[in-house]
Scaffold this motif. Structure first.
Motif, PDB file in Angstrom:
ATOM      1  N   THR A 263       0.860  -1.279   0.121  1.00 26.30           N
ATOM      2  CA  THR A 263      -0.561   0.078  -0.229  1.00 26.30           C
ATOM      3  C   THR A 263       0.590   1.220  -0.100  1.00 26.30           C
ATOM      4  O   THR A 263       0.366   2.728  -0.559  1.00 26.30           O
ATOM      5  CB  THR A 263      -1.150  -0.337   1.134  1.00 26.30           C
ATOM      6  OG1 THR A 263      -2.166  -1.417   1.107  1.00 26.30           O
ATOM      7  CG2 THR A 263      -1.797   0.638   0.842  1.00 26.30           C
ATOM      8  N   ARG A 264       1.577   1.461   0.668  1.00 31.86           N
ATOM      9  CA  ARG A 264       3.027   2.104   1.154  1.00 31.86           C
ATOM     10  C   ARG A 264       3.423   2.694  -0.103  1.00 31.86           C
ATOM     11  O   ARG A 264       3.292   3.014  -0.879  1.00 31.86           O
ATOM     12  CB  ARG A 264       3.782   2.392   2.052  1.00 31.86           C
ATOM     13  CG  ARG A 264       3.306   2.417   3.443  1.00 31.86           C
ATOM     14  CD  ARG A 264       4.191   1.978   4.181  1.00 31.86           C
ATOM     15  NE  ARG A 264       3.596   3.081   6.081  1.00 31.86           N
ATOM     16  CZ  ARG A 264       4.134   3.603   6.536  1.00 31.86           C
ATOM     17  NH1 ARG A 264       5.797   4.607   5.842  1.00 31.86           N
ATOM     18  NH2 ARG A 264       3.966   3.713   8.002  1.00 31.86           N
TER      19      ARG A 264
ATOM     20  N   ILE B 164       2.540   1.515  -3.620  1.00 32.84           N
ATOM     21  CA  ILE B 164       1.746   2.734  -4.636  1.00 32.84           C
ATOM     22  C   ILE B 164       1.315   3.750  -4.230  1.00 32.84           C
ATOM     23  O   ILE B 164       1.459   4.354  -5.120  1.00 32.84           O
ATOM     24  CB  ILE B 164       0.076   1.211  -3.949  1.00 32.84           C
ATOM     25  CG1 ILE B 164       0.737  -0.346  -4.425  1.00 32.84           C
ATOM     26  CG2 ILE B 164      -1.024   1.706  -5.407  1.00 32.84           C
ATOM     27  CD1 ILE B 164      -0.253  -0.896  -4.828  1.00 32.84           C
ATOM     28  N   ALA B 165       1.510   3.586  -2.937  1.00 36.68           N
ATOM     29  CA  ALA B 165       0.607   6.000  -2.613  1.00 36.68           C
ATOM     30  C   ALA B 165       1.752   5.941  -3.050  1.00 36.68           C
ATOM     31  O   ALA B 165       1.497   7.436  -3.887  1.00 36.68           O
ATOM     32  CB  ALA B 165       0.560   5.526  -1.291  1.00 36.68           C
ATOM     33  N   SER B 166       3.345   6.322  -2.938  1.00 32.73           N
ATOM     34  CA  SER B 166       4.246   7.198  -3.285  1.00 32.73           C
ATOM     35  C   SER B 166       4.589   6.866  -4.529  1.00 32.73           C
ATOM     36  O   SER B 166       5.123   8.149  -5.177  1.00 32.73           O
ATOM     37  CB  SER B 166       5.386   6.255  -2.863  1.00 32.73           C
ATOM     38  OG  SER B 166       6.527   4.820  -3.705  1.00 32.73           O
ATOM     39  N   GLU B 167       4.298   5.833  -5.468  1.00 27.31           N
ATOM     40  CA  GLU B 167       4.208   5.667  -7.225  1.00 27.31           C
ATOM     41  C   GLU B 167       2.364   7.018  -7.739  1.00 27.31           C
ATOM     42  O   GLU B 167       3.112   7.102  -8.645  1.00 27.31           O
ATOM     43  CB  GLU B 167       4.240   4.459  -7.192  1.00 27.31           C
ATOM     44  CG  GLU B 167       5.119   3.522  -7.409  1.00 27.31           C
ATOM     45  CD  GLU B 167       5.030   2.043  -7.156  1.00 27.31           C
ATOM     46  OE1 GLU B 167       4.234   1.883  -7.769  1.00 27.31           O
ATOM     47  OE2 GLU B 167       6.240   1.427  -7.451  1.00 27.31           O
ATOM     48  N   MET B 168       2.275   7.146  -6.788  1.00 27.69           N
ATOM     49  CA  MET B 168       0.721   7.682  -7.194  1.00 27.69           C
ATOM     50  C   MET B 168       1.298   9.490  -6.665  1.00 27.69           C
ATOM     51  O   MET B 168       0.411   9.773  -7.557  1.00 27.69           O
ATOM     52  CB  MET B 168      -0.343   7.737  -6.236  1.00 27.69           C
ATOM     53  CG  MET B 168      -0.962   6.037  -6.184  1.00 27.69           C
ATOM     54  SD  MET B 168      -2.652   5.524  -5.250  1.00 27.69           S
ATOM     55  CE  MET B 168      -3.913   6.904  -5.760  1.00 27.69           C
TER      56      MET B 168
ATOM     57  N   LYS C 135      -6.482   8.710  -1.006  1.00 28.23           N
ATOM     58  CA  LYS C 135      -5.128   7.971  -1.521  1.00 28.23           C
ATOM     59  C   LYS C 135      -4.204   6.953  -1.010  1.00 28.23           C
ATOM     60  O   LYS C 135      -4.762   6.237  -1.867  1.00 28.23           O
ATOM     61  CB  LYS C 135      -3.901   9.465  -1.741  1.00 28.23           C
ATOM     62  CG  LYS C 135      -2.866   8.486  -2.214  1.00 28.23           C
ATOM     63  CD  LYS C 135      -1.324   9.554  -2.000  1.00 28.23           C
ATOM     64  CE  LYS C 135      -0.347   9.076  -2.411  1.00 28.23           C
ATOM     65  NZ  LYS C 135       1.167  10.149  -2.850  1.00 28.23           N
TER      66      LYS C 135
ATOM     67  N   ALA D 209      -4.901   3.331  -3.142  1.00 24.34           N
ATOM     68  CA  ALA D 209      -3.287   2.621  -2.916  1.00 24.34           C
ATOM     69  C   ALA D 209      -4.326   1.190  -2.492  1.00 24.34           C
ATOM     70  O   ALA D 209      -2.922   0.597  -2.691  1.00 24.34           O
ATOM     71  CB  ALA D 209      -1.924   3.600  -1.863  1.00 24.34           C
ATOM     72  N   TYR D 210      -4.434   1.169  -0.887  1.00 25.89           N
ATOM     73  CA  TYR D 210      -5.139   0.230  -0.629  1.00 25.89           C
ATOM     74  C   TYR D 210      -5.925  -1.124  -1.315  1.00 25.89           C
ATOM     75  O   TYR D 210      -5.694  -2.006  -1.140  1.00 25.89           O
ATOM     76  CB  TYR D 210      -5.870   0.228   0.876  1.00 25.89           C
ATOM     77  CG  TYR D 210      -5.694  -0.443   2.090  1.00 25.89           C
ATOM     78  CD1 TYR D 210      -5.305  -1.566   3.038  1.00 25.89           C
ATOM     79  CD2 TYR D 210      -7.396  -1.549   1.867  1.00 25.89           C
ATOM     80  CE1 TYR D 210      -5.386  -2.248   3.667  1.00 25.89           C
ATOM     81  CE2 TYR D 210      -7.466  -2.348   2.679  1.00 25.89           C
ATOM     82  CZ  TYR D 210      -6.361  -2.882   3.401  1.00 25.89           C
ATOM     83  OH  TYR D 210      -6.878  -4.089   3.954  1.00 25.89           O
TER      84      TYR D 210
END
Length: 64
Positions: free
Chosen positions: A13-14, A16-20, A48, A52-53
């Motif tokens: 999750t972290r 994916i969120a950083s890639e967003m 966000k 991501a989750y």
């Protein structure tokens, strides 16, 4: 907020969120999201994190 959080997919999750991209999320915000701390999230951070989750959940389901 997500009704039931699975802490096993927190790393994904972290990632994916950083890639967003923006907004950049802090460790304190993640602690609130994953239920380790009480607090309030901004709508942008919350949206966000939920996105991501959900993506991390979908990836975990496909891998199993």
């Amino acid at each position: 907020m997500v009704e039931q959080i699975d802490p096993r997919i927190e790393p994904a999750t972290r990632r994916i969120a950083s890639e967003m991209g923006m907004p950049v999320l802090t460790d304190a915000e993640w602690d609130v999201f994953f239920g380790r701390r009480i607090g309030v999230l901004s709508p942008q951070a919350s949206n966000k994190m939920i996105a991501a989750y959900a993506a991390a959940q979908a990836i975990a389901r496909r891998e199993n």
